[in-house]
Write a protein that holds these residues in place. Sequence first.
Motif, PDB file in Angstrom:
ATOM      1  N   MET A  50     -33.158  72.690 -91.138  1.00 11.44           N
ATOM      2  CA  MET A  50     -34.533  72.982 -91.657  1.00 11.44           C
ATOM      3  C   MET A  50     -35.172  72.394 -92.737  1.00 11.44           C
ATOM      4  N   LEU A  51     -34.279  71.435 -93.565  1.00  9.04           N
ATOM      5  CA  LEU A  51     -34.888  71.219 -94.430  1.00  9.04           C
ATOM      6  C   LEU A  51     -34.324  69.855 -94.435  1.00  9.04           C
ATOM      7  N   PRO A  52     -34.635  68.882 -93.338  1.00 10.13           N
ATOM      8  CA  PRO A  52     -34.546  67.274 -93.919  1.00 10.13           C
ATOM      9  C   PRO A  52     -34.640  66.401 -95.077  1.00 10.13           C
ATOM     10  N   THR A  53     -33.770  65.687 -95.548  1.00 13.71           N
ATOM     11  CA  THR A  53     -33.772  64.741 -96.675  1.00 13.71           C
ATOM     12  C   THR A  53     -34.940  63.688 -96.004  1.00 13.71           C
ATOM     13  N   PRO A  54     -35.940  63.692 -97.497  1.00 12.73           N
ATOM     14  CA  PRO A  54     -37.059  62.931 -97.275  1.00 12.73           C
ATOM     15  C   PRO A  54     -35.895  61.077 -96.911  1.00 12.73           C
ATOM     16  N   VAL A  55     -35.374  60.363 -96.721  1.00 13.13           N
ATOM     17  CA  VAL A  55     -34.755  59.871 -95.663  1.00 13.13           C
ATOM     18  C   VAL A  55     -35.139  59.640 -94.634  1.00 13.13           C
TER      19      VAL A  55
END
Length: 282
Positions: A65-70
């Motif tokens: 639901m909330l992927p990392t910036p990378v």
Amino acid sequence: MSSVRHRAGTGELPRAGGRSETQVVALTRWRGSLPSGRGWLWRVASLIGLAVVWEIAAQLAGSNMLPTPVAVLAAMYRDTRSGQLALELGITMARVLAAFVVAMSIGTVVGFMMGRSRRLNLLLDGPLVLALNIPALVITILCYLWLGLTEVAVIVAVALNKIPVVVVTVREGSRAIDARLLAVAQVYRVPRTVTLRRVILPQLYPYLIASARNGLALIWKIVLVAELLGRSNGVGFELSVFFQYFDITSILAYTLAFAALVMIIEAGVMRPLEKRATRWRE
């Protein structure tokens, strides 16, 4: 004490810190011309801080639901390398530019005329207020129904949403024009083109730049909505496809890419243009 009174009486300003008034003014202008390196430093630091907070929140969420910036940057790099991201950005930016030119042109003319004519302002003020309060989604749907799912419908819909905002801003700028300068130009029989270029436009520049900067931020959002509803290409269409596949990573990747492009235009075009247009004030 008598010497101080004598100087004050002659109208000479007292010196501050051993510097004359001319030196203080020159020093102030020199400092004002220095590049604001610390300002850029604070902006970069705030973006880095936002990325850190995003990374921490993504790690705590531990889900798709909330992927990392990378992960978002990786998706952005993948679509950039394939050419898909650049293609969709180019299509959307072309629509943004076309709608921006139409809205600024019509809005500037109408706003200036309303500011200079009391009767015209009273006549158009009601429709202007109505246009300001009609939702952008409604205008977009109506343009698609009337003009079909075409490029013209997109540009017209976006321009109609932006024109009232430009009219309001330019109208206030037109009202703020110094009537004494216009009277001087009329007394000396200055040609209308020269009056427009030398007297009217310099006073309108701050209002035009303000409406342009606000309009750029508004127009690209409306363009995405229009593309999502009725086009088969562009960033908005891609976002609708990603929504169907529940691809949050790609949604964030395309959103950040487009936002970064708009920020580059703002920093590289709009701000220098504003400084150049208002340098006569210095």
